[in-house]
Design an enzyme around this catalytic site. Structure first.
Site, PDB file in Angstrom:
ATOM      1  N   HIS A 137       0.824  -1.120   0.061  1.00 48.67           N
ATOM      2  CA  HIS A 137      -0.074   0.076   0.043  1.00 48.67           C
ATOM      3  C   HIS A 137       0.829   1.228  -0.075  1.00 48.67           C
ATOM      4  CE1 HIS A 137      -2.819   3.085   2.059  1.00 48.67           C
ATOM      5  NE2 HIS A 137      -3.740   2.124   1.381  1.00 48.67           N
ATOM      6  N   ASP A 214       3.300  -4.552   7.999  1.00 47.52           N
ATOM      7  CA  ASP A 214       1.819  -3.777   7.828  1.00 47.52           C
ATOM      8  C   ASP A 214       0.901  -4.624   8.008  1.00 47.52           C
ATOM      9  OD1 ASP A 214      -0.352  -2.582   6.750  1.00 47.52           O
ATOM     10  OD2 ASP A 214       0.408  -1.715   4.955  1.00 47.52           O
ATOM     11  N   GLN A 217      -4.537  -5.395   6.969  1.00 46.38           N
ATOM     12  CA  GLN A 217      -5.628  -6.207   6.403  1.00 46.38           C
ATOM     13  C   GLN A 217      -5.739  -7.475   7.124  1.00 46.38           C
ATOM     14  OE1 GLN A 217      -7.994  -5.207   4.498  1.00 46.38           O
ATOM     15  NE2 GLN A 217      -7.060  -3.006   3.666  1.00 46.38           N
ATOM     16  N   LYS A 240     -10.579  -0.926  10.419  1.00 48.88           N
ATOM     17  CA  LYS A 240     -10.670  -2.224   9.589  1.00 48.88           C
ATOM     18  C   LYS A 240     -11.137  -3.322  10.243  1.00 48.88           C
ATOM     19  CE  LYS A 240      -7.275  -0.380   6.235  1.00 48.88           C
ATOM     20  NZ  LYS A 240      -8.186   0.272   5.263  1.00 48.88           N
ATOM     21  N   CYS A 378      -4.841   2.623  -3.579  1.00 49.83           N
ATOM     22  CA  CYS A 378      -3.623   3.091  -2.986  1.00 49.83           C
ATOM     23  C   CYS A 378      -2.608   2.346  -3.159  1.00 49.83           C
ATOM     24  CB  CYS A 378      -3.739   3.479  -1.666  1.00 49.83           C
ATOM     25  SG  CYS A 378      -5.259   4.648  -1.297  1.00 49.83           S
TER      26      CYS A 378
HETATM   27  N1  7TS Z   1      -1.678  -0.772   4.519  1.00 49.64           N
HETATM   28  C1  7TS Z   1      -2.826  -1.408   3.796  1.00 49.64           C
HETATM   29  C2  7TS Z   1      -2.490  -2.949   3.790  1.00 49.64           C
HETATM   30  C3  7TS Z   1      -4.010  -1.025   3.772  1.00 49.64           C
HETATM   31  O1  7TS Z   1      -5.028  -1.826   3.360  1.00 49.64           O
HETATM   32  C4  7TS Z   1      -4.247   0.352   4.275  1.00 49.64           C
HETATM   33  C5  7TS Z   1      -5.702   0.780   4.021  1.00 49.64           C
HETATM   34  C6  7TS Z   1      -3.420   1.054   4.949  1.00 49.64           C
HETATM   35  C7  7TS Z   1      -2.037   0.356   5.051  1.00 49.64           C
HETATM   36  C8  7TS Z   1      -3.497   2.415   5.583  1.00 49.64           C
HETATM   37  O2  7TS Z   1      -4.494   2.122   6.517  1.00 49.64           O
HETATM   38  P1  7TS Z   1      -5.128   3.659   7.331  1.00 49.64           P
HETATM   39  O3  7TS Z   1      -6.030   3.079   8.307  1.00 49.64           O
HETATM   40  O4  7TS Z   1      -3.721   4.258   7.970  1.00 49.64           O
HETATM   41  O5  7TS Z   1      -5.771   4.375   6.158  1.00 49.64           O
HETATM   42  N2  7TS Z   1      -6.220   0.388   2.749  1.00 49.64           N
HETATM   43  C9  7TS Z   1      -7.412   0.960   2.152  1.00 49.64           C
HETATM   44  C10 7TS Z   1      -7.965   0.144   1.182  1.00 49.64           C
HETATM   45  O6  7TS Z   1      -7.778  -0.968   0.678  1.00 49.64           O
HETATM   46  N3  7TS Z   1      -9.036   0.840   0.733  1.00 49.64           N
HETATM   47  O7  7TS Z   1      -9.083   2.015   1.554  1.00 49.64           O
HETATM   48  C11 7TS Z   1      -8.119   1.962   2.408  1.00 49.64           C
END
Ligand code: 7TS
Length: 420
Positions: A137, A214, A217, A240, A378
């Site tokens: 990501h 990371d 997910q 999430k 992203c």
């Molecule tokens: N890493 C992964 C693998 C992610 O899927 C996401 C967000 C992030 C980092 C960032 O997370 P945040 O909570 O700091 O924003 N992924 C997604 C997505 O797949 N669609 O919207 C956000």
């Protein structure tokens, strides 16, 4: 790169799991969108929240609101207790060594930036190398690029095969005396691939290199045990995993966190301040400058309570069933190609339809009350690997049903009819 031929999957048997009971816990799912039953399949972007979490946050603001770690009055002590109890619950949930290793942050993105800025600034010098993968990501790419631009380090990228699996043998050969960090996604938000992180952490450690995972997910779709994984840092977001937005955790091994300088300066992260000298607070507070997202932390604690209340293992088996069932049903649609066909996958299916733009798929499905995500998610570099500008993505949570998968399939047939 073209994706691999898609083979038939055999469906696992469903364990006893009352999905309707779970659905009752999530008030938003009762909604209709444009007169149609909401079918929420955008869980990888953010999941919905159970009443338990919403109520805990409402109660906090209604009855407990006060700033933490600073008051001697009743409300301040109460909110400090609830907030710190949440830290304790998260520590147990991911099996860290101590609560000191649980740093509250805004989310996965901030957790990774914290490590890149604090650990990176302190330890990287020109010519050093960071290993990431082709399926990261943006939030696990750009923070390292900022370090590259500041420090002159180099990013090395583990390639993927046409199913969306990492080449672990190539990874093993990427280490040298300049390798300073591995930063790797546990489960890809685009491909759904579950990476063999335990094995990859052990390879890095054999080379004396720390590893950041990371887990954005992975935390909603598996049991995470940071001690068993032996990762050095693990980043995740509450939103999430059925928790609130604006709060997440950086887990870090105490030995690293102790050696790292603060990421931001301000209130709460200090023991004493004079114009000549500041003495920093102990872990975890050293990394938590300023008034945090207290209600978010309280909600995060309630999220862990919720996960502990339900039969989480059966919920995960149910998700696995949905993934297999949806994969089989989608593959029956002519012209549909699934992007990401790894052997080990979690609840994410990215797909493209011949001659139809993913945004058009998303718009027609929205007319049917079906929420999916379309775009590059992203993760533009992985789109490039598969030579697609965008995909449509359905991602499942514990409250989704087999009937919702059928609704999705009917919706895609309608898309084909409209654009056929
Ligand atoms: N890493 C992964 C693998 C992610 O899927 C996401 C967000 C992030 C980092 C960032 O997370 P945040 O909570 O700091 O924003 N992924 C997604 C997505 O797949 N669609 O919207 C956000």
């Amino acid at each position: 790169m073209k994706s691999a031929p898609q083979q038939k999957l055999s469906l696992p048997s469903i364990k006893t799991f009352d999905v309707e009971n779970i659905r009752d816990d999530f008030p938003i799912l009762k909604q209709k969108i444009g007169g149609k039953k909401l079918v929420y399949l955008d869980n990888a972007a953010t999941s919905q929240k159970p009443k338990l979490v919403i109520d805990a946050m409402n109660r906090y603001y209604t009855e407990e609101n006060s700033n933490i770690h600073r008051g001697v009055h009743y409300l301040s002590e109460l909110s400090t207790q609830t907030y710190e109890a949440a830290r304790g619950k998260i520590h147990k949930h991911i099996n860290s060594n101590s609560e000191k290793e649980i740093i509250f942050v805004r989310g996965t993105t901030e957790a990774i930036n914290l490590v890149a800025q604090s650990y990176g600034r302190h330890n990287f010098t020109e010519g050093d190398e960071i290993i990431i993968s082709a399926m990261e990501h943006h939030s696990n790419i750009v923070p390292w690029q900022l370090q590259r631009d500041e420090k002159g380090i180099n990013l090395r990228v583990i390639p993927i095969n046409d199913k969306g699996e990492l080449f672990v043998d190539k990874y093993e050969n990427m280490f040298n005396s300049r390798t300073k960090m591995v930063a790797l996604v546990h489960i890809s938000n685009v491909l759904g691939t579950i990476n063999p992180v335990k094995e990859m952490i052990s390879i890095a450690h054999r080379n004396g290199v720390p590893v950041l995972i990371d887990g954005a997910q992975a935390v909603p779709h598996s049991r995470i045990d940071v001690t068993d994984l032996d990762c050095d840092f693990y980043a995740f977001s509450a939103h999430k995993m059925y928790g609130p937005t604006g709060v997440g955790v950086l887990y870090g091994k105490e030995k690293y966190l102790e050696s790292m300088p603060p990421y931001q300066g301000g209130g709460d992260m200090i023991k004493s301040v004079s114009f000549e000298r500041t003495i920093y607070n102990d872990l975890p507070h050293k990394f938590e400058a300023g008034t945090p997202n207290i209600a978010g932390g309280v909600g995060f604690g309630a999220t862990i309570d919720y996960i502990n209340q339900i039969d989480f293992e059966s919920a995960l088996a149910h998700e696995e069933f949905l993934l297999k069932y949806a994969t089989e049903e989608l593959l029956k649609i002519t012209g549909l190609r699934i992007i990401g066909t790894a052997k080990h996958k979690a609840s994410v299916i990215s797909f493209v339809l011949e001659n139809i733009h993913p945004h058009d798929i998303g718009t027609i499905l929205d007319d049917e009350g079906i929420a999916i995500r379309t775009g590059h998610h992203c993760a533009q570099p992985v789109m490039k690997c598969f030579e697609v500008p965008a995909t449509a993505r359905a991602s499942f949570g514990i409250y989704n049903t087999k009937e919702e998968v059928d609704t999705l399939v009917r919706g895609i047939h309608r898309v084909k009819k409209v654009f056929g």
